[in-house]
Scaffold this motif. Structure first.
Motif, short mmCIF file in Angstrom:
data_model
loop_
_atom_site.label_atom_id
_atom_site.label_comp_id
_atom_site.label_asym_id
_atom_site.label_seq_id
_atom_site.Cartn_x
_atom_site.Cartn_y
_atom_site.Cartn_z
N LEU A 108 24.49 83.94 -26.95
CA LEU A 108 24.07 85.23 -26.40
C LEU A 108 25.01 86.35 -26.83
CD1 LEU A 108 22.93 84.18 -22.80
CD2 LEU A 108 21.53 84.58 -24.84
N ASP A 109 26.32 86.07 -26.83
CA ASP A 109 27.27 87.09 -27.31
C ASP A 109 27.02 87.43 -28.77
OD1 ASP A 109 28.80 87.78 -25.08
OD2 ASP A 109 29.98 85.94 -25.22
N GLN A 110 26.75 86.40 -29.58
CA GLN A 110 26.50 86.65 -31.00
C GLN A 110 25.20 87.41 -31.21
OE1 GLN A 110 27.03 83.43 -33.72
NE2 GLN A 110 28.71 82.50 -32.54
N LEU A 111 24.22 87.13 -30.38
CA LEU A 111 22.97 87.88 -30.48
C LEU A 111 23.21 89.37 -30.28
CD1 LEU A 111 20.42 85.59 -28.59
CD2 LEU A 111 20.25 86.36 -30.96
N ILE A 112 24.03 89.70 -29.28
CA ILE A 112 24.33 91.11 -29.03
C ILE A 112 25.18 91.69 -30.15
CG2 ILE A 112 25.46 92.70 -27.44
CD1 ILE A 112 24.70 90.83 -25.16
N ASP A 113 26.17 90.93 -30.64
CA ASP A 113 27.05 91.43 -31.70
C ASP A 113 26.31 91.70 -33.00
OD1 ASP A 113 29.24 91.36 -30.03
OD2 ASP A 113 29.83 89.31 -30.63
N THR A 114 25.30 90.89 -33.30
CA THR A 114 24.58 91.03 -34.58
C THR A 114 23.27 91.78 -34.44
OG1 THR A 114 23.51 88.88 -34.21
CG2 THR A 114 25.59 88.89 -35.44
N ALA A 115 22.95 92.27 -33.26
CA ALA A 115 21.68 92.96 -33.05
C ALA A 115 21.66 94.29 -33.81
CB ALA A 115 21.44 93.18 -31.57
N LYS A 116 20.52 94.59 -34.41
CA LYS A 116 20.33 95.85 -35.13
C LYS A 116 19.13 96.57 -34.51
CE LYS A 116 22.18 94.16 -39.52
NZ LYS A 116 21.88 93.93 -40.94
N ILE A 117 19.29 97.85 -34.25
CA ILE A 117 18.24 98.64 -33.61
C ILE A 117 17.67 99.61 -34.64
CG2 ILE A 117 17.72 100.23 -31.73
CD1 ILE A 117 20.13 99.09 -30.25
N SER A 118 16.36 99.54 -34.85
CA SER A 118 15.69 100.41 -35.80
C SER A 118 15.47 101.79 -35.19
CB SER A 118 14.36 99.80 -36.24
OG SER A 118 13.53 99.58 -35.11
N SER A 119 14.95 102.67 -36.00
CA SER A 119 14.75 104.05 -35.54
C SER A 119 13.73 104.17 -34.42
CB SER A 119 14.31 104.93 -36.73
OG SER A 119 13.10 104.41 -37.30
N ASP A 120 12.77 103.22 -34.34
CA ASP A 120 11.76 103.27 -33.28
C ASP A 120 12.21 102.56 -32.01
OD1 ASP A 120 11.76 100.75 -34.24
OD2 ASP A 120 9.60 100.61 -34.60
N GLY A 121 13.47 102.12 -31.97
CA GLY A 121 13.99 101.47 -30.79
C GLY A 121 13.82 99.97 -30.76
N THR A 122 13.24 99.38 -31.80
CA THR A 122 13.04 97.93 -31.84
C THR A 122 14.36 97.24 -32.15
OG1 THR A 122 10.80 98.29 -32.67
CG2 THR A 122 11.73 96.06 -32.90
N ILE A 181 18.31 79.02 -16.42
CA ILE A 181 18.45 80.34 -17.04
C ILE A 181 19.91 80.78 -16.99
CG2 ILE A 181 16.08 81.01 -16.51
CD1 ILE A 181 17.18 82.65 -14.17
N VAL A 182 20.25 81.62 -18.02
CA VAL A 182 21.57 82.26 -18.13
C VAL A 182 21.33 83.72 -18.44
CG1 VAL A 182 23.77 82.37 -19.35
CG2 VAL A 182 22.70 80.16 -18.91
N MET A 183 22.03 84.60 -17.76
CA MET A 183 21.87 86.03 -17.97
C MET A 183 23.20 86.64 -18.39
SD MET A 183 20.15 88.86 -15.45
CE MET A 183 21.32 88.53 -14.14
N ILE A 184 23.15 87.57 -19.36
CA ILE A 184 24.35 88.27 -19.84
C ILE A 184 24.02 89.74 -19.95
CG2 ILE A 184 23.76 87.81 -22.27
CD1 ILE A 184 26.77 87.79 -22.86
N ILE A 185 24.95 90.57 -19.49
CA ILE A 185 24.79 92.02 -19.55
C ILE A 185 26.00 92.59 -20.28
CG2 ILE A 185 24.53 94.15 -18.22
CD1 ILE A 185 23.40 92.47 -15.94
N ARG A 186 25.74 93.30 -21.42
CA ARG A 186 26.83 93.88 -22.22
C ARG A 186 26.38 95.21 -22.80
NH1 ARG A 186 29.10 90.43 -26.92
NH2 ARG A 186 29.64 92.57 -27.52
N GLU A 187 27.35 96.09 -22.99
CA GLU A 187 27.06 97.38 -23.61
C GLU A 187 27.59 97.39 -25.04
OE1 GLU A 187 27.98 102.17 -23.07
OE2 GLU A 187 28.76 100.71 -21.64
N ARG A 188 26.77 97.85 -25.96
CA ARG A 188 27.19 97.92 -27.38
C ARG A 188 26.54 99.16 -28.00
NH1 ARG A 188 24.74 95.73 -32.12
NH2 ARG A 188 26.22 95.71 -33.87
#
Length: 592
Positions: free
Chosen positions: A51-65, A125-132
Motif C-alpha cells: 500500500l505504501d508503494q502504491l501511494i509512492d508510485t501513483a501518478k495523477i493525470s490532468s483529469d484527476g485519474t 481489510i487494511v486501510m492506509i491514509i497518507r498525503e502525497r
C-alpha cells in the motif's frame, strides 16, 4: 615525477579502483537483495508493504485519474485481493479487482466497524491514509478470508468430548470440499485431535511464533490459517485451507533463496575481480619487467638492441617513438638501459677498433724494430767475416750506419715508454712561469736552422703583449719540435708554417697556433691523429720519426694542464691550437 612516486601512485590507484569496484558490486548486490526482499514482502504482507508503494508510485493525470504501478496491481490480483480509493465522504472514487459484494460507499462508523472487526465483513481489510503532493490518499485493501468463515461454522457445530473431536456431517463435507484440515491444540500447543489432516508435512506441536507466522504469512506455508481460542476448555481451534501456492522449503528463513545466491554471486564477483586485477597487474607491471629482463639477457649475450615486436618496433615504444602507457612508469629505467646498451655497443665497437689498431701497431712497431735490427746484424756479419778485409773508412761508414739505426731504435723505445707514462699519469713535469713569446721565438729560430725543413718555410708571430705561462720547458720544446716536423716533413716542400702566440683573458692563459697550407687531412685521419703509432714509419726515411710523436705531444700538453684542438680538411691545410685557459683538460679534449 620519480619512478618511486609513479609506482606508489599506480598502486594506490589500483587499490582505490579495486575498492571502488568492490563497493559497486556490494551496492549492486544490496540493491538486488532489497528488491527481492521487497518482492517477498509484497507476497507475504502486501497490506503493509504494497500500500505504501502504491501511494509512492501513483501518478495523477490532468483529469484527476490516479494510475498505479502495473506490477503492484498485478500482485493485488495474484493475492486474490481488491483495492479501493475513498474520498473524505467515504465514497469510492477508484477501484481495482473489486468483487460485487463490496460496498461502493461507506458511512464513517460503518467503515470503522468493518476495519476493527466489530461488524461482520466477508474480507480481511487494511486501510492506509497518507498525503502525497497535496493529495490525501485513503486506500482500502481487502483479501478474502477463506479459513475464518469456515472455522466459525465448524466451531459452532463441533465438539470435543472424551478426548475425541466430533465434527458435524455438513461441516465435514465443507472441510473436505475446501481440502482443509482441522486441528485442536491444548494450552501448550500440542495437538489433541484432528480431522482430515494430511499424513505427512503437518506439525503436531506448535509454539506461539509458529501460530502467528502461519496466520500472518500464508504464502510461506502454502495455506490460509485461522485460529480461535476457547476460554472454557482452554483449547485452540486451528483450520488450514491450501492457498494453491507452494510452501517455502525453509519455513524458518523465507529469505534464504535471496541471501544464498546474493552471497554466492558477490563472492564469485569479488574472486573474478581479483583475478582480473591480478591479470591486469601482471600485464601492467609484470610485462615491462619481463621485457627489461629479456633485454638484460640479450645484453649478456652481446646483443645490444632492445627486443622488438612482430612489427620490428621496440616493444616499449609506439610507432612515433613515444613510450607505451604501461612502460611510462619505468621511463628512467628504460632510458638507463638504452644508454647502457648504447655504451656497451660503443665499447664493443671501440674494443674491435682497439684490437685492430693494436694489431696494426704491433705489426708496425715490429717492422720498425726488425728493419734497423736487420741492418745492424747485416753490417755486424760483414765486419765479422774473415774473407773480407775492410778499410778504415769502410769500417767507420758501417759503424755510422749501425749507430744511426740503433739511435732510431732507442728513440722508438723511449717514445713508446713515454706514451705509456703519459697515459697512465706517471709523468708529472715540474712547470715554471715562462715568457712564452721569447721561448717560442727561440724554438722557431732553432727549427729554421734545421736543413731538413728548408729555408724560409716557418714564420713566427708573437703576441703584441708579453705572455707568461706555466710550462715545462723540455716538454714544451719537444711539443714544438714534433708539431713543426709533422707540418713540414709530411707536406709538399713549398708548404708554409705560421706559428703564433695569443694572450688569454686571464693572467697565465694563452694559446699557440700552428697553421700550415699543406694538403690537409680527412676526418678519419684527424680522428686517429693522436693514436699511438697510427702511421708506421719507414727506417729508410729516419727523419720521419718514431710514429709516436703526436701521441706524445698530446700527452705532454695534457700533463701541463692544457688541451689541443685540430681543424683540417683535404686541400685546405691544417690548424692546430694549443690552449691553456684554466679549464680541466680531462673534460675539454677536443678533436674536430
Amino acid at each position: 615525477m620519480s619512478i618511486r612516486r609513479r609506482l606508489m601512485t599506480r598502486f594506490i590507484g589500483m587499490l582505490a579502483g579495486a575498492v571502488l569496484l568492490i563497493v559497486v558490486l556490494g551496492s549492486a548486490a544490496t540493491y538486488w537483495v532489497v528488491q527481492k526482499v521487497n518482492e517477498v514482502n509484497l507476497v507475504d504482507d502486501f497490506a503493509t508493504t504494497g500500500l505504501d508503494q502504491l501511494i509512492d508510485t501513483a501518478k495523477i493525470s490532468s483529469d484527476g485519474t490516479v494510475h498505479y504501478a502495473p506490477d503492484l496491481l498485478k500482485q493485488v490480483e495474484q493475492n486474490q485481493g481488491w483495492l479501493q480509493m475513498l474520498d473524505d465522504k467515504g465514497k469510492v472514487i477508484d477501484a481495482f479487482h473489486t468483487p460485487s459484494d463490496i460496498p461502493t460507499h461507506y458511512a464513517p462508523g460503518e467503515l470503522i466497524s468493518y476495519w476493527q472487526g466489530t461488524k461482520p465483513f466477508p474480507y480481511q481489510i487494511v486501510m492506509i491514509i497518507r498525503e502525497r503532493n497535496g493529495i490525501v490518499f485513503t486506500l482500502l485493501y481487502g483479501e478474502r478470508s477463506v479459513a475464518k468463515p469456515l472455522l466459525n461454522q465448524v466451531h459452532q457445530t463441533s465438539t470435543f468430548t472424551n478426548g475425541k473431536l466430533v465434527v458435524a456431517p455438513e461441516q465435514q463435507a465443507s472441510i473436505r470440499e475446501a481440502k482443509a484440515y482441522l486441528q485442536l491444540l491444548d494450552s501448550s500447543g500440542k495437538e489433541l485431535d484432528s480431522y482430515n489432516k494430511p499424513t505427512m508435512g503437518v506439525p503436531t506441536d506448535y509454539n506461539i511464533q509458529d501460530l502467528v507466522l502461519r496466520a500472518r504469512y500464508p504464502s510461506r506455508y502454502g495455506a490460509f490459517t485461522s485460529t480461535m481460542y476457547d476460554e472454557q476448555t482452554e483449547t485452540t481451534w486451528m483450520i488450514s485451507v491450501p492457498s494453491g501456492l507452494s510452501a517455502a522449503e525453509d519455513e524458518r528463513d523465507p529469505y534464504a533463496f535471496i541471501w544464498e545466491p546474493a552471497l554466492l554471486v558477490l563472492v564469485l564477483s569479488v574472486i573474478m575481480l581479483l583475478i582480473l586485477l591480478a591479470l591486469w597487474y601482471a600485464n601492467r607491471f609484470g610485462s615491462p619487467m619481463l621485457h627489461m629482463l629479456q633485454w638484460l639477457q640479450r645484453l649478456e649475450k652481446g646483443h645490444y638492441e632492445e627486443p622488438t615486436g612482430l612489427n620490428g618496433i621496440p616493444r616499449s615504444q609506439r610507432r612515433n617513438g613515444k613510450w607505451k602507457r604501461k612502460y611510462r612508469v619505468y621511463a628512467e629505467v628504460l632510458l638507463s638501459m638504452q644508454m647502457l646498451s648504447s655504451t656497451l655497443k660503443q665499447d664493443e665497437e671501440l674494443r674491435k677498433q682497439t684490437e685492430s689498431l693494436r694489431e696494426e701497431w704491433i705489426a708496425g712497431i715490429t717492422h720498425d724494430l726488425k728493419t734497423p735490427l736487420s741492418s745492424i746484424q747485416g753490417y755486424a756479419h760483414m765486419l765479422e767475416a774473415d774473407k773480407y778485409s775492410w778499410s778504415q773508412e769502410e769500417v767507420r761508414e758501417f759503424a755510422a750506419i749501425m749507430l744511426d739505426k740503433s739511435m732510431y731504435m732507442d728513440r722508438l723505445v723511449n717514445d713508446l715508454a713515454m706514451t705509456y707514462r703519459l697515459r697512465s699519469g706517471g709523468y708529472q713535469p715540474d712547470v715554471e712561469r715562462t715568457d712564452v713569446n721569447t721561448l717560442l721565438h727561440d724554438l722557431v729560430l732553432r727549427a729554421e736552422r734545421n736543413p731538413a725543413y728548408g729555408q724560409g718555410r716557418i714564420q713566427f708571430q708573437p703576441a703584441p703583449t708579453p705572455v707568461y705561462g706555466q710550462v715545462h720547458i723540455p716538454s714544451f720544446e719537444r711539443i714544438v719540435d714534433n708539431l713543426t716536423a709533422n707540418a713540414l716533413l709530411h707536406n709538399p716542400t713549398d708548404t708554409k708554417l705560421i706559428v703564433s702566440v695569443h694572450a688569454g683573458q686571464r693572467d697565465g692563459d694563452f694559446s699557440i697556433q700552428f697553421v700550415d697550407n699543406g694538403r690537409g687531412m680527412d676526418a678519419k685521419t684527424v680522428w686517429r691523429l693522436f693514436e699511438r703509432y697510427y702511421r708506421g714509419t719507414d727506417t729508410g726515411t729516419p727523419d720521419v720519426g718514431s710514429g709516436l710523436g703526436m701521441a706524445v705531444t698530446k700527452g705532454l700538453i695534457e700533463a701541463m694542464k692544457g688541451r689541443i684542438e685540430v681543424h683540417s680538411a683535404p686541400g685546405q691545410g691544417t690548424q692546430i691550437r694549443l690552449i691553456w685557459d684554466g679549464i680541466s683538460h680531462d673534460a675539454q679534449n677536443k678533436i674536430t
